[in-house]
Design a protein around this motif. Sequence first.
Motif, mmCIF file in Angstrom:
data_model
loop_
_atom_site.group_PDB
_atom_site.id
_atom_site.type_symbol
_atom_site.label_atom_id
_atom_site.label_comp_id
_atom_site.label_asym_id
_atom_site.label_seq_id
_atom_site.Cartn_x
_atom_site.Cartn_y
_atom_site.Cartn_z
ATOM 1 N N LYS A 119 0.845 -1.185 0.000
ATOM 2 C CA LYS A 119 0.000 0.000 0.000
ATOM 3 C C LYS A 119 0.887 1.244 0.000
ATOM 4 O O LYS A 119 1.942 1.275 0.630
ATOM 5 C CB LYS A 119 -0.909 0.012 1.230
ATOM 6 N N TRP A 120 0.397 2.285 -0.699
ATOM 7 C CA TRP A 120 1.143 3.532 -0.796
ATOM 8 C C TRP A 120 0.309 4.672 -0.229
ATOM 9 O O TRP A 120 -0.854 4.836 -0.588
ATOM 10 C CB TRP A 120 1.490 3.850 -2.248
ATOM 11 N N ASN A 121 0.910 5.424 0.661
ATOM 12 C CA ASN A 121 0.332 6.671 1.143
ATOM 13 C C ASN A 121 1.358 7.766 0.927
ATOM 14 O O ASN A 121 2.550 7.500 0.754
ATOM 15 C CB ASN A 121 -0.030 6.573 2.628
ATOM 16 N N GLU A 123 2.174 12.422 0.925
ATOM 17 C CA GLU A 123 1.826 13.790 1.303
ATOM 18 C C GLU A 123 2.630 14.761 0.452
ATOM 19 O O GLU A 123 3.811 14.551 0.174
ATOM 20 C CB GLU A 123 2.138 14.023 2.780
ATOM 21 N N LYS A 152 5.058 6.909 1.371
ATOM 22 C CA LYS A 152 5.188 5.975 2.502
ATOM 23 C C LYS A 152 4.585 4.625 2.122
ATOM 24 O O LYS A 152 3.406 4.371 2.367
ATOM 25 C CB LYS A 152 4.493 6.556 3.734
ATOM 26 N N ASN A 395 -8.782 15.370 3.553
ATOM 27 C CA ASN A 395 -7.367 15.071 3.310
ATOM 28 C C ASN A 395 -6.539 16.296 2.940
ATOM 29 O O ASN A 395 -5.469 16.171 2.320
ATOM 30 C CB ASN A 395 -7.213 13.988 2.226
ATOM 31 N N PHE A 425 -2.873 15.107 1.510
ATOM 32 C CA PHE A 425 -2.602 13.703 1.795
ATOM 33 C C PHE A 425 -3.300 12.812 0.760
ATOM 34 O O PHE A 425 -4.401 13.109 0.295
ATOM 35 C CB PHE A 425 -3.089 13.322 3.206
ATOM 36 N N PHE A 426 -2.655 11.690 0.429
ATOM 37 C CA PHE A 426 -3.247 10.761 -0.535
ATOM 38 C C PHE A 426 -2.852 9.347 -0.179
ATOM 39 O O PHE A 426 -2.005 9.123 0.702
ATOM 40 C CB PHE A 426 -2.790 11.082 -1.964
#
Length: 426
Positions: A119-121, A123, A152, A395, A425-426
């Motif tokens: 998973k990718w998060n 900013e 991240k 977000n 944020f995404f």
Amino acid sequence: MKKTLVSALTTALVVGAASTTFAAANPFSDVPADHWAYDAVSQLAADGVIEGYGDTTFQGDKNITRYEMAQMVAKAMAKTDVSAADKAMIDKLAAEFADELNNLGVRVSNLEKHADMVKWNGELRYRYWNQQVKDDNTSDKTGTDKLLFRLKPTAEVNDHWDVHAQLDATTDVSTDESGNVSLARAWAQGNYKNFTVKLGKQDLFSTADQGLTFDDSFSGAQVIVGNQLKATLEAGRVDLGDDRAVASDEFNKVVDKASYQGIELNYAPAKLTLGAGYRHFSSADFKNVTGYDTDTTPTADDADIWSLGAGYNFDGNWALAGSFAKNAAADKFRTSHNVQLSYKGADKANKGTWGAYAAYRYLGQNVSFFPTYDTARSTNVKGWEVGADYAPFTNVYTAISYFNGKNIGDKANDDNVLFGRVSFFF
């Protein structure tokens, strides 16, 4: 969703696709042997994933409901002899239809984390500082614009272990100079009941004093044990150089690595939080830091930092927190303390939420190496700070704060900082 599409999707989830399975006898009168989906439909019927309408018809052109799809997913979930690829696809469908499956009595609480192994998060963050330092004769004002892009990723290893990383790319907007992309964090994490272990380069945050002394990173191992009462043990190496905006060689900051060991106890029953911590650092470069020895030939090469913190949330809106820290190895600039009154607070996931705070901060440079405060462009200052944050959209997070203070030491220069931030944020 058409049932023919569902058949095609579900076929891919059943071990032994149509090309490698034995097609059962024709179960439906409206799916002739020469139909393109005959093998798939027959196999799914034989496996018990689909049943048709009880009148020997399949009615493949008829729209189906989400509950009918969930029933098929539930039957596919019950199969055990599936490949890893098929299992991953089943988990994705289970996550999509989690609510319907739960209503059908099928528990999928753990499936969502398995749906995507990686998973990718991230900013995109813009920050602005305007700092003014002045005394009776001079006044120096500087402005800094920083743009940060952060990724991240998290990868699942098994039911207990994950791998985490953080990639940072920075740009100085005022000069349009880009920094290098850096691997800021990389660690493996094991999660067990009331027990967590982390190995690698990870966050170093002084939870006990609410970030009064540290909000940066270290390379090593961390173990957290407990539930309401948590014990945190850490050991490794810390870079105490100028790798953050708050660190500055002007104030004789350490510029080399230091070995590190630390322990914290944190207790959080209901509205109350209590914390105590001890951290030991060892580096020869401490001998060059102002305030460690009064001798002409300094010999100290250790930092022994003790900290305490407490907080209370009165009614879900108002909260009061305070903390104190001391470096027992230093002779000067050895203490820090902070008191903050907060009202609500912005939640980036909830549009329209906001908060505000007022605080008094005293930051000794030989104990608050990397404090968490955005206005701390340099430590060894004391003064008042006010700020507010707001989530204008989901977000999206914004914040503004102002610090009005003075330097600690022989020259009590004014040191005022205005800070602003916008994050996506995404």
